[in-house]
Design an enzyme around this catalytic site. Structure first.
Site, PDB file in Angstrom:
ATOM      1  N   ARG A   1       1.195  -1.322   0.146  1.00  0.00           N
ATOM      2  CA  ARG A   1      -0.098   0.054  -0.215  1.00  0.00           C
ATOM      3  C   ARG A   1       0.931   1.286   0.196  1.00  0.00           C
ATOM      4  NH1 ARG A   1      -4.135   0.151   3.951  1.00  0.00           N
ATOM      5  NH2 ARG A   1      -4.635   1.908   3.684  1.00  0.00           N
TER       6      ARG A   1
ATOM      7  N   TYR B   1      -8.730  15.421  -5.321  1.00  0.00           N
ATOM      8  CA  TYR B   1      -8.940  16.418  -4.520  1.00  0.00           C
ATOM      9  C   TYR B   1      -8.251  16.850  -3.221  1.00  0.00           C
ATOM     10  CZ  TYR B   1     -12.204  13.406  -1.264  1.00  0.00           C
ATOM     11  OH  TYR B   1     -13.182  12.795  -0.265  1.00  0.00           O
TER      12      TYR B   1
ATOM     13  N   HIS C   1     -14.139   6.073   9.746  1.00  0.00           N
ATOM     14  CA  HIS C   1     -14.091   6.031   8.619  1.00  0.00           C
ATOM     15  C   HIS C   1     -14.101   5.075   8.037  1.00  0.00           C
ATOM     16  CE1 HIS C   1     -12.413   8.617   5.431  1.00  0.00           C
ATOM     17  NE2 HIS C   1     -11.065   8.117   5.905  1.00  0.00           N
TER      18      HIS C   1
ATOM     19  N   SER D   1     -15.766  13.704   8.939  1.00  0.00           N
ATOM     20  CA  SER D   1     -15.885  14.464   7.587  1.00  0.00           C
ATOM     21  C   SER D   1     -16.766  15.549   7.949  1.00  0.00           C
ATOM     22  CB  SER D   1     -16.230  13.888   6.653  1.00  0.00           C
ATOM     23  OG  SER D   1     -15.448  12.925   5.824  1.00  0.00           O
TER      24      SER D   1
HETATM   25  C1  VOV Z   1     -12.686   2.995  -0.758  1.00  0.00           C
HETATM   26  C2  VOV Z   1     -12.336   4.342   1.010  1.00  0.00           C
HETATM   27  C3  VOV Z   1     -12.246   4.340   1.885  1.00  0.00           C
HETATM   28  C4  VOV Z   1     -11.718   3.339   2.781  1.00  0.00           C
HETATM   29  C5  VOV Z   1     -12.105   1.783   3.148  1.00  0.00           C
HETATM   30  C6  VOV Z   1     -11.044   4.687   3.544  1.00  0.00           C
HETATM   31  C7  VOV Z   1      -9.428   3.840   5.003  1.00  0.00           C
HETATM   32  C8  VOV Z   1      -9.012   4.657   5.775  1.00  0.00           C
HETATM   33  C9  VOV Z   1      -8.320   4.284   6.609  1.00  0.00           C
HETATM   34  C10 VOV Z   1      -8.501   2.139   7.557  1.00  0.00           C
HETATM   35  C11 VOV Z   1      -7.727   5.265   7.282  1.00  0.00           C
HETATM   36  C12 VOV Z   1      -6.543   5.013   8.042  1.00  0.00           C
HETATM   37  C13 VOV Z   1      -5.346   4.653   8.271  1.00  0.00           C
HETATM   38  C14 VOV Z   1      -4.816   5.436   7.654  1.00  0.00           C
HETATM   39  O1  VOV Z   1      -4.597   4.224   6.353  1.00  0.00           O
HETATM   40  O2  VOV Z   1      -3.885   6.035   7.312  1.00  0.00           O
HETATM   41  C15 VOV Z   1      -8.434   5.810   6.120  1.00  0.00           C
HETATM   42  C16 VOV Z   1      -6.821   7.720   6.284  1.00  0.00           C
HETATM   43  C17 VOV Z   1      -7.682   8.465   5.664  1.00  0.00           C
HETATM   44  N1  VOV Z   1      -8.866   8.800   5.108  1.00  0.00           N
HETATM   45 FE1  VOV Z   1      -9.428   7.041   4.279  1.00  0.00          FE
HETATM   46  N2  VOV Z   1     -10.474   6.260   3.019  1.00  0.00           N
HETATM   47  C18 VOV Z   1     -11.595   6.221   1.869  1.00  0.00           C
HETATM   48  C19 VOV Z   1     -11.986   7.294   1.087  1.00  0.00           C
HETATM   49  C20 VOV Z   1     -11.833   8.344   1.782  1.00  0.00           C
HETATM   50  C21 VOV Z   1     -11.608   9.546   1.357  1.00  0.00           C
HETATM   51  C22 VOV Z   1     -13.071   9.257   0.061  1.00  0.00           C
HETATM   52  C23 VOV Z   1     -11.692  10.198   1.667  1.00  0.00           C
HETATM   53  C24 VOV Z   1     -11.861  11.680   1.537  1.00  0.00           C
HETATM   54  C25 VOV Z   1     -12.825  12.520   3.078  1.00  0.00           C
HETATM   55  C26 VOV Z   1     -14.523  12.630   2.019  1.00  0.00           C
HETATM   56  O3  VOV Z   1     -15.213  12.605   3.374  1.00  0.00           O
HETATM   57  O4  VOV Z   1     -14.586  12.299   1.516  1.00  0.00           O
HETATM   58  C27 VOV Z   1     -10.747   9.958   2.338  1.00  0.00           C
HETATM   59  C28 VOV Z   1      -9.381  10.581   3.423  1.00  0.00           C
HETATM   60  C29 VOV Z   1      -8.703  10.092   4.067  1.00  0.00           C
HETATM   61  C30 VOV Z   1      -7.880  10.775   5.447  1.00  0.00           C
HETATM   62  C31 VOV Z   1      -7.507  12.533   4.226  1.00  0.00           C
HETATM   63  C32 VOV Z   1      -7.115  10.070   5.610  1.00  0.00           C
HETATM   64  C33 VOV Z   1      -5.941  10.336   7.147  1.00  0.00           C
HETATM   65  C34 VOV Z   1      -6.458  11.061   7.418  1.00  0.00           C
HETATM   66  C35 VOV Z   1      -5.672  11.088   9.370  1.00  0.00           C
HETATM   67  O5  VOV Z   1      -5.666  11.933   9.865  1.00  0.00           O
HETATM   68  O6  VOV Z   1      -4.345  10.734   9.184  1.00  0.00           O
HETATM   69  N3  VOV Z   1     -10.697   8.797   2.368  1.00  0.00           N
HETATM   70  N4  VOV Z   1      -9.012   6.048   5.809  1.00  0.00           N
END
Ligand code: VOV
Length: 249
Positions: free
Chosen positions: A131, A145, A172, A223
């Site tokens: 990853r 974005y 999330h 979010s």
């Molecule tokens: C397929 C969709 C999907 C999945 C499974 C997913 C899962 C996860 C996991 C398990 C984790 C935590 C571990 C890591 O990996 O860091 C994250 C982390 C994160 N995410 Fe996420 N996210 C997705 C999708 C996803 C979207 C669509 C967004 C935009 C938010 C939205 O409202 O538009 C997002 C944002 C983030 C961010 C900015 C972070 C880091 C934040 C921080 O403070 O560190 N993310 N995310």
């Protein structure tokens, strides 16, 4: 106010999102020979980038962008930021780049947080390593974005306790998991590198799934309370074989 515990990040390849707009009127004025040469040169450069991906020393994606914000996205990942600077300069020196105008760019690094697992446990985990050094999915559509986590009044992400942030990130992740097989995400961190805190790059087979996921996530507490978004870019994956039809005038 006592300082809250920061979260450690585990970081992988550096990433450059390079958005360009085609100057069609200049392109149309170029001779057929010039146009052919320019496409051939870009084709070769993209071939080199694909070769680097095959050797697992980086990854490359090429997309057409819909709407007026940009026409094309060239996305590259590399082990070092210097390599991105070099490839960007090389690209800028090509013939075709003379007909492209910069639309937007984003510099970041693939990032995983350690809310759910310890950094040292992630080091030897092959799934985590994959990853951190991702081969970009060959899925049809891309959505990019940039975003921040809000720091205003009661909704200050950076003043929330670690456990509370971990709880919100867990929720999330649970929403995201519902989209397994439909949307793939790559989160890149950009604090100190670019104007926002994170870049969100999503891939889907069906473009509508972006809207469904992003809409649903708006209702997640993390979010709803903390997310601030930049501009959205949406587009479609293309191959080297598509260059001729994209640039035919
Ligand atoms: C397929 C969709 C999907 C999945 C499974 C997913 C899962 C996860 C996991 C398990 C984790 C935590 C571990 C890591 O990996 O860091 C994250 C982390 C994160 N995410 Fe996420 N996210 C997705 C999708 C996803 C979207 C669509 C967004 C935009 C938010 C939205 O409202 O538009 C997002 C944002 C983030 C961010 C900015 C972070 C880091 C934040 C921080 O403070 O560190 N993310 N995310």
């Amino acid at each position: 106010m006592p300082a809250v515990q920061a979260v450690e990040t585990v970081d992988g390849w550096y990433c450059l999102h390079d958005f360009r707009t085609v100057n069609w009127s200049a392109w149309k004025k170029a001779s057929e020979d010039e146009r052919k040469q320019a496409i051939e040169e870009l084709n070769q450069l993209m071939g080199d980038w694909e070769g680097i991906e095959k050797e697992k020393n980086g990854s490359f994606g090429f997309y057409t962008i819909v709407g007026q914000k940009a026409d094309l996205l060239f996305m590259n990942l590399r082990p070092t930021m210097e390599e991105l600077t070099e490839l960007e300069t090389k690209f800028n020196k090509t013939k075709l780049a003379e007909y492209l105008e910069p639309a937007y760019s984003y510099v970041s690094v693939v990032e995983l947080s350690t809310y759910m697992s310890k950094a040292e446990d992630m080091e030897n985990n092959p799934e985590i390593q994959a990853r951190l050094h991702p081969i970009l999915p060959k899925w049809n559509h891309v959505c990019f974005y940039p975003m921040d986590k809000r720091r205003a009044g009661e909704d200050n992400w950076y003043a929330e306790e670690f456990d509370e942030r971990a709880r919100l990130m867990y929720d999330h992740g649970m929403t995201g998991r519902k989209y397994a097989g439909k949307v793939r995400q790559m989160i890149t961190g950009s604090m100190g590198f670019d104007d926002w805190e994170w870049g969100v790059t999503l891939y889907a087979h069906d473009v509508l799934q972006f809207k469904k996921l992003i809409y649903e996530m708006r209702f997640d507490e993390v979010s709803a309370r903390f997310a601030e978004f930049g501009s959205f870019y949406i587009g479609h994956r293309k191959e080297r074989d598509d260059l001729e039809s994209i640039f035919s005038v």
